[in-house]
Design a protein around this motif. Structure first.
Motif, PDB file in Angstrom:
ATOM      1  N   ASP A  56      34.244  30.581  49.497  1.00 37.64           N
ATOM      2  CA  ASP A  56      34.394  31.593  48.455  1.00 37.64           C
ATOM      3  C   ASP A  56      35.071  32.811  49.071  1.00 37.64           C
ATOM      4  O   ASP A  56      34.450  33.584  49.793  1.00 37.64           O
ATOM      5  CB  ASP A  56      33.021  31.972  47.893  1.00 37.64           C
ATOM      6  CG  ASP A  56      33.117  32.900  46.693  1.00 37.64           C
ATOM      7  OD1 ASP A  56      34.158  33.550  46.536  1.00 37.64           O
ATOM      8  OD2 ASP A  56      32.150  32.963  45.924  1.00 37.64           O
ATOM      9  N   ALA A  57      36.367  32.981  48.793  1.00 37.47           N
ATOM     10  CA  ALA A  57      37.112  34.073  49.407  1.00 37.47           C
ATOM     11  C   ALA A  57      36.625  35.439  48.939  1.00 37.47           C
ATOM     12  O   ALA A  57      36.750  36.434  49.658  1.00 37.47           O
ATOM     13  CB  ALA A  57      38.602  33.919  49.108  1.00 37.47           C
ATOM     14  N   SER A  58      36.068  35.517  47.731  1.00 37.20           N
ATOM     15  CA  SER A  58      35.563  36.790  47.218  1.00 37.20           C
ATOM     16  C   SER A  58      34.274  37.200  47.908  1.00 37.20           C
ATOM     17  O   SER A  58      34.039  38.384  48.148  1.00 37.20           O
ATOM     18  CB  SER A  58      35.325  36.698  45.706  1.00 37.20           C
ATOM     19  OG  SER A  58      36.510  36.432  45.008  1.00 37.20           O
ATOM     20  N   LEU A  60      31.551  36.046  37.855  1.00 36.43           N
ATOM     21  CA  LEU A  60      32.101  36.611  39.090  1.00 36.43           C
ATOM     22  C   LEU A  60      31.609  38.025  39.375  1.00 36.43           C
ATOM     23  O   LEU A  60      31.405  38.396  40.527  1.00 36.43           O
ATOM     24  CB  LEU A  60      33.636  36.592  39.017  1.00 36.43           C
ATOM     25  CG  LEU A  60      34.393  37.063  40.255  1.00 36.43           C
ATOM     26  CD1 LEU A  60      34.057  36.184  41.455  1.00 36.43           C
ATOM     27  CD2 LEU A  60      35.893  37.063  39.994  1.00 36.43           C
ATOM     28  N   ALA A  61      31.420  38.828  38.339  1.00 38.81           N
ATOM     29  CA  ALA A  61      30.973  40.207  38.539  1.00 38.81           C
ATOM     30  C   ALA A  61      29.467  40.353  38.402  1.00 38.81           C
ATOM     31  O   ALA A  61      28.955  41.460  38.279  1.00 38.81           O
ATOM     32  CB  ALA A  61      31.667  41.130  37.547  1.00 38.81           C
ATOM     33  N   GLY A  62      28.748  39.235  38.442  1.00 38.08           N
ATOM     34  CA  GLY A  62      27.305  39.288  38.291  1.00 38.08           C
ATOM     35  C   GLY A  62      26.613  38.291  39.185  1.00 38.08           C
ATOM     36  O   GLY A  62      26.633  38.414  40.411  1.00 38.08           O
ATOM     37  N   THR A  63      26.041  37.255  38.572  1.00 38.27           N
ATOM     38  CA  THR A  63      25.185  36.326  39.305  1.00 38.27           C
ATOM     39  C   THR A  63      25.875  35.672  40.487  1.00 38.27           C
ATOM     40  O   THR A  63      25.275  35.526  41.558  1.00 38.27           O
ATOM     41  CB  THR A  63      24.680  35.226  38.344  1.00 38.27           C
ATOM     42  OG1 THR A  63      24.044  35.840  37.222  1.00 38.27           O
ATOM     43  CG2 THR A  63      23.677  34.325  39.030  1.00 38.27           C
ATOM     44  N   SER A  64      27.137  35.272  40.324  1.00 39.83           N
ATOM     45  CA  SER A  64      27.769  34.549  41.418  1.00 39.83           C
ATOM     46  C   SER A  64      28.126  35.450  42.588  1.00 39.83           C
ATOM     47  O   SER A  64      28.497  34.956  43.656  1.00 39.83           O
ATOM     48  CB  SER A  64      29.008  33.784  40.934  1.00 39.83           C
ATOM     49  OG  SER A  64      30.016  34.651  40.505  1.00 39.83           O
ATOM     50  N   PHE A 110      43.902  40.314  43.349  1.00 37.53           N
ATOM     51  CA  PHE A 110      42.908  39.282  43.596  1.00 37.53           C
ATOM     52  C   PHE A 110      43.074  38.736  45.019  1.00 37.53           C
ATOM     53  O   PHE A 110      44.055  39.020  45.694  1.00 37.53           O
ATOM     54  CB  PHE A 110      43.043  38.162  42.553  1.00 37.53           C
ATOM     55  CG  PHE A 110      42.141  38.331  41.365  1.00 37.53           C
ATOM     56  CD1 PHE A 110      42.181  39.497  40.619  1.00 37.53           C
ATOM     57  CD2 PHE A 110      41.249  37.346  40.984  1.00 37.53           C
ATOM     58  CE1 PHE A 110      41.349  39.682  39.520  1.00 37.53           C
ATOM     59  CE2 PHE A 110      40.413  37.514  39.894  1.00 37.53           C
ATOM     60  CZ  PHE A 110      40.465  38.681  39.162  1.00 37.53           C
ATOM     61  N   PRO A 111      42.115  37.943  45.493  1.00 37.44           N
ATOM     62  CA  PRO A 111      42.206  37.412  46.862  1.00 37.44           C
ATOM     63  C   PRO A 111      43.489  36.615  47.101  1.00 37.44           C
ATOM     64  O   PRO A 111      43.990  35.939  46.199  1.00 37.44           O
ATOM     65  CB  PRO A 111      40.964  36.523  46.972  1.00 37.44           C
ATOM     66  CG  PRO A 111      40.000  37.089  45.991  1.00 37.44           C
ATOM     67  CD  PRO A 111      40.833  37.569  44.850  1.00 37.44           C
TER      68      PRO A 111
END
Length: 758
Positions: A79-81, A170-174, A221-222
């Protein structure tokens, strides 16, 4: 063939067949056409696999929770983020599968669940991806990253849906996977998490020389992994004809245009989740109280196979009525649960399909009000009629200002922590909302203009300074607060172009001046601070470093005075300025050796009545200014680094020199490197920044579009399209898009692949 599994039976179109044509033009950009959504997905999945199969094959393991089995528990995920240890990643993703959330969403009819068209698109995408793998074989894959690897195999529709579900989170749980997975390593992340950033201009008829709509898309983005953009053109005659950027593994365009409308996104400032503080029942660590009544937590046993381990690793996770109970903040008296507004959201996938087919801003707005699914982004759009549109049409927890004040369990400005011991603090409902618990369209910040709307990840407040937005709940973002320098420079770029004061000719945007404006490589911090620094340098040629050492700064001052103030490849002194600016903004060492937090050295402080011009100026009497310049100068000279070090010398992506500077410096088309400047004068590779630049002019004769995919089309290092657009980006070039049938056919090197499933 090593690792080649038997391909699952591909999902079928209504007539039992898939058919698609893939035509590739400059830089390998695919133009995919089919008679229906299933065929379109089939062609897209095949084309994407040709360029990036290894990335998706690895990500499928992540989504299934199988990384520890193949790569070990301690290795970091792909996961690059937000890379985390494989074991935590696997526990999290297996818990999502076990929760049954995907099954429940897929069982719902549209618009709450996927439409028939979207289901056909996803099934076709999976079948096309697997067709390429079957045709090629694992041992003959062109990408050495996964050629012959035992972990490579077909993907499934579940993998594709899970990828979309994870994107929505993406901006929460993950981004809180470690805390959800019970690893106990994520205390610092349990806050207001945001996804990557972006810039965007939507220009109306009053801002353009031709009187048509124009759009600039500049997502940040990444540059590696599954969150890269893939450039694609998708056509179903009479139904869909859309071109733009599509995130890896998703079979639809997220940022793009059709013949008469263009849109883009930037990351919204709104909250995506709230935390709930649970009051535990006395002596019962897994029971909490709501309205004085005990509620037992749900239990979830997750087992992960680990390479080299005799037995699977089993983890027990706990859930509440609000969502998962986090591993952090759990005591004998209280615990913390996570409530994510996007936890079961796939509506955005249909929304993007509908937006791609919308012929004007009004139709795009109808699509957004139908699906209400944008997970974490603002939307900016324009059309051939010259209407410019901004909306935070994203999914936001329904927490009013009054409720936030009444229910706040902790006074933390970074996040909303609400009281979970009373049902009065549950999220509210709007009559116009598609789901309970989120705000409906009437509450969303929106603006329609004939001149422009713009955003660079600031709140909605100054989307257009002539028409400030203020009437929305605080959970969407603040008003009258200091803007970051990237937002300020973007708004200044528009103002100067509209006045003609930027040196690019007569006022008003053309496609060419939009391109030049977007890639001018301005550095706003230098523009604001260098005059004061010059005065200080004249008065103080020798300054004290943080350890008291005297440093001659005259050569450094001369370098900064001669610098062009830009972040071009050859800008001599740009890196020296960056390191000085970082030193100014970093923690300061006290005489006893301890670190003090950064302090303000702006001469004129922020004034909410003058948000576009404050703060400004350098307070040369502030002691940190001299210390920072002395320390930075000494860092360069003691390592024999040239004070004239340029971005072209210090920044790379692979073997390609990359221009640009950082967001903190006030750079519009910013980049971010993987770490600090090394002693050899190089940063680690660029890993985030301007990723898919798209400038579009919508004319009655059709769109005129220029693009550049900064990291190129293929992650395969052996591909001719691995770095070709990166080299183009390096030298400031753009691709002239081919959108019409005549433009595509006119490409002299056109390559066509006609697919029919077997």
């Amino acid at each position: 063939m090593a690792g080649l599994l038997t391909a699952p039976e591909p999902a079928r179109a209504a007539d039992g067949r898939y058919a698609a044509d893939i035509r590739r033009t400059e830089y390998g950009i695919p133009h995919i056409s089919a008679k229906d959504h299933g065929g379109l997905g089939y062609g897209y999945g095949y084309a994407f696999a040709q360029d990036n199969l290894c990335v998706m094959a690895s990500w499928a393991l992540t989504l299934r929770g199988e990384r520890s089995r193949h790569f070990g528990a301690e290795a970091m995920s792909d996961d690059a983020s937000d890379p985390i240890p494989n074991l935590a990643s696997d526990v999290y993703h297996k818990s999502v599968h076990a929760s049954g959330v995907l099954r429940r969403v897929l069982a719902r009819p549209a618009p709450h669940g996927p439409s028939a068209e979207l289901r056909a698109l996803v099934d076709g995408y999976v079948a096309g991806f697997n067709r390429y793998l079957s045709d090629t074989g694992v041992d003959r894959l062109p990408d050495p990253a996964c050629r012959g690897k035992e972990w490579v195999g077909p993907i499934t529709a579940t993998d594709a849906w899970m990828n979309l579900l994870d994107l929505g989170r993406l901006a929460g749980t993950s981004r809180l996977k470690e805390a959800v997975a019970g690893s106990g390593q994520a205390a610092a992340k349990a806050e207001r998490v945001t996804a990557p950033g972006s810039n965007a201009f939507a220009l109306g008829r009053e801002a353009t020389r031709g009187g048509h709509g124009m759009l600039l898309a500049d997502p940040h983005f990444p540059w590696n992994g599954i969150r890269r953009f893939y450039q694609v053109h998708l056509t179903i005659p009479g139904v869909l004809d859309v071109s733009g950027g599509s995130l890896y593994g998703t079979p639809m365009v997220q940022i793009g245009h059709n013949a008469s409308m263009a849109w883009t996104h930037t990351v919204s400032h709104a909250h995506r989740f709230t935390l709930y503080k649970l009051k535990l029942a006395p002596g019962q660590r897994t029971t909490y109280l709501v309205d004085g009544r005990p509620e037992p937590m749900g239990r979830q046993e997750v087992s992960v196979t680990v390479r080299g381990a005799a037995e699977p690793v089993t983890t027990t996770l706990f859930t509440s009525r609000y969502g998962p109970v986090l591993a952090t903040g759990w005591t004998e008296e209280e615990a913390v649960a996570l409530a994510d507004a996007n936890v079961a959201n796939l509506r955005f996938a249909d929304e993007w399909l509908a937006m791609g087919a919308a012929r004007d801003v009004a139709a795009l707005r109808r699509a957004q009000e139908t699906y209400q699914g944008m997970p974490f982004v603002y939307t900016l759009a324009t059309d051939v009629g010259g209407q410019a549109y901004f909306a935070d049409a994203s999914v936001v927890p329904h927490v009013t200002d009054e409720q936030a004040e009444r229910c706040r369990a902790e006074d933390d400005p970074r996040m909303l922590i609400l009281d979970g011991s009373t049902s009065a603090c549950l999220w509210g409902k709007d009559a116009d909302a598609i789901e309970p618990g989120v705000f409906g369209p009437a509450a969303q910040p929106r603006l329609v203009r004939a001149d422009y709307v713009a955003n660079a990840n600031a709140g909605p407040w100054l989307t257009n300074p002539e028409a400030p937005l203020t009437d929305y709940p605080d959970i969407y973002g603040n008003v009258r607060t200091r803007l970051d320098l990237r937002t300020r420079v973007g708004l200044d770029m528009i103002a100067r172009r509209l006045s003609g004061d930027d040196g690019l000719g007569a006022p008003g945007f053309t496609l060419e001046t939009l391109q030049k404006t977007a890639t001018g490589k301005r550095n706003l911090s230098a523009e604001l601070l260098r005059p004061g620094l010059r005065a200080l340098c004249r008065a103080k040629p020798v300054m004290k470093a943080s350890d008291g050492t005297k440093v001659d700064v005259r050569r450094a001052c001369a370098t900064l005075a001669a610098w062009d103030g830009r972040a071009r490849l050859g800008s001599r002194g740009a890196i020296l300025w960056r390191e000085l600016f970082l030193a100014l903004n970093g923690p300061q060492r006290r005489p006893d050796g301890s670190l003090a937090p950064p302090t303000s050295w702006w001469k004129v402080p922020f004034d909410p009545e003058r948000p576009l011009t404050t703060p400004r100026g350098l307070d040369t009497t502030h002691p940190v200014v001299q210390t920072a310049l002395a320390d930075t100068t000494r860092y360069f000279t003691t390592r024999d680094l040239p004070l004239t070090l340029t971005p072209g010398q210090a920044q790379r992506y692979g073997s390609v020199a990359v221009p640009g500077c950082t967001e903190a410096e006030g750079c519009f088309d910013r980049i971010r490197t993987g770490g600090p400047l090394g002693e050899e004068g190089r940063y680690p590779d660029v890993n985030t920044g301007s990723s898919f630049l798209m400038a579009v002019e919508l004319t009655p004769a059709g769109p005129r579009t220029r693009t550049v995919l900064t990291y190129s089309l293929s992650a395969n290092t052996a591909s001719p399209h691995h770095a070709d657009q990166t080299e183009l980006f390096s030298r400031g070039g753009w691709v002239t898009e081919r959108f019409t049938e005549a433009e595509i056919r006119a490409y002299p090197g056109l390559e066509t692949t006609s697919l029919r499933n077997r």
